[in-house]
Design an enzyme around this catalytic site. Structure first.
Site, PDB file in Angstrom:
ATOM      1  N   GLY A 107       0.779  -1.229   0.000  1.00 39.28           N
ATOM      2  CA  GLY A 107       0.000   0.000   0.000  1.00 39.28           C
ATOM      3  C   GLY A 107       0.808   1.274   0.000  1.00 39.28           C
ATOM      4  N   HIS A 108       2.115   1.183   0.255  1.00 38.22           N
ATOM      5  CA  HIS A 108       2.940   2.389   0.327  1.00 38.22           C
ATOM      6  C   HIS A 108       3.668   2.553  -1.000  1.00 38.22           C
ATOM      7  CE1 HIS A 108       5.965   5.215   2.157  1.00 38.22           C
ATOM      8  NE2 HIS A 108       4.844   5.629   2.717  1.00 38.22           N
ATOM      9  N   PHE A 109       3.033   3.271  -1.906  1.00 37.42           N
ATOM     10  CA  PHE A 109       3.506   3.473  -3.273  1.00 37.42           C
ATOM     11  C   PHE A 109       3.693   2.132  -3.997  1.00 37.42           C
ATOM     12  CE2 PHE A 109       5.791   7.031  -0.901  1.00 37.42           C
ATOM     13  CZ  PHE A 109       4.765   7.933  -1.065  1.00 37.42           C
TER      14      PHE A 109
END
Length: 147
Positions: free
Chosen positions: A46-48
């Protein structure tokens, strides 16, 4: 050197929040620990997602966990204690941490009392500084389940 089994014996953290894989050097006032950063870690979904970067707060948490290992490792009653992170000062992020990187976590004691410590922490990838901060922590009695 302390391997993952030794770290599991010292820290209460477990997957996905255990962020120290190995201790390379340990002195009373200094620790050098290692965190292998792999693409399989849950934050990368979910983080980039198309350009994964380890969240900076997790880099800081890894430095704090290394400091906790340093504080707890030689205590006879360490299974009855927790090290709470109480402050972050002068924190700077210098480069992104990417899947495949190895984070070298160096933490040094600046000031220490019986249950309180201020530490200087640096996370490096190779020779490059990824993050640095001044961390504060307090050692507390571990609450008993059901109390």
């Amino acid at each position: 050197m302390i391997d993952i089994q030794g770290i599991l014996d010292i820290l209460p953290h477990r997957y996905p929040f255990l962020l120290v894989d190995r201790v390379l050097e340990l002195e009373p006032e200094r620790i050098l620990a290692l965190k292998n950063v792999t693409f399989n870690e849950p934050h990368f979904t979910g983080h980039f997602p198309n350009a994964p970067v380890m969240p900076g707060v997790l880099v800081v948490e890894a430095m704090a966990q290394a400091g906790a290992v340093m504080m707890l490792h030689d205590m006879a009653d360490r299974h009855e204690k927790l090290v709470y992170f109480t402050g972050i000062d002068e924190c700077r992020f210098r480069r992104p941490v990417l899947p495949g990187d190895q984070l070298l976590l160096e933490v040094r004691v600046v000031k220490r009392r019986t249950r309180f410590a201020v530490m200087s922490a640096v996370a490096r990838v190779g020779t490059e500084v990824a993050a640095e901060a001044r961390l504060s922590s307090a050692m507390v009695d571990r609450p008993r389940v059901g109390e």
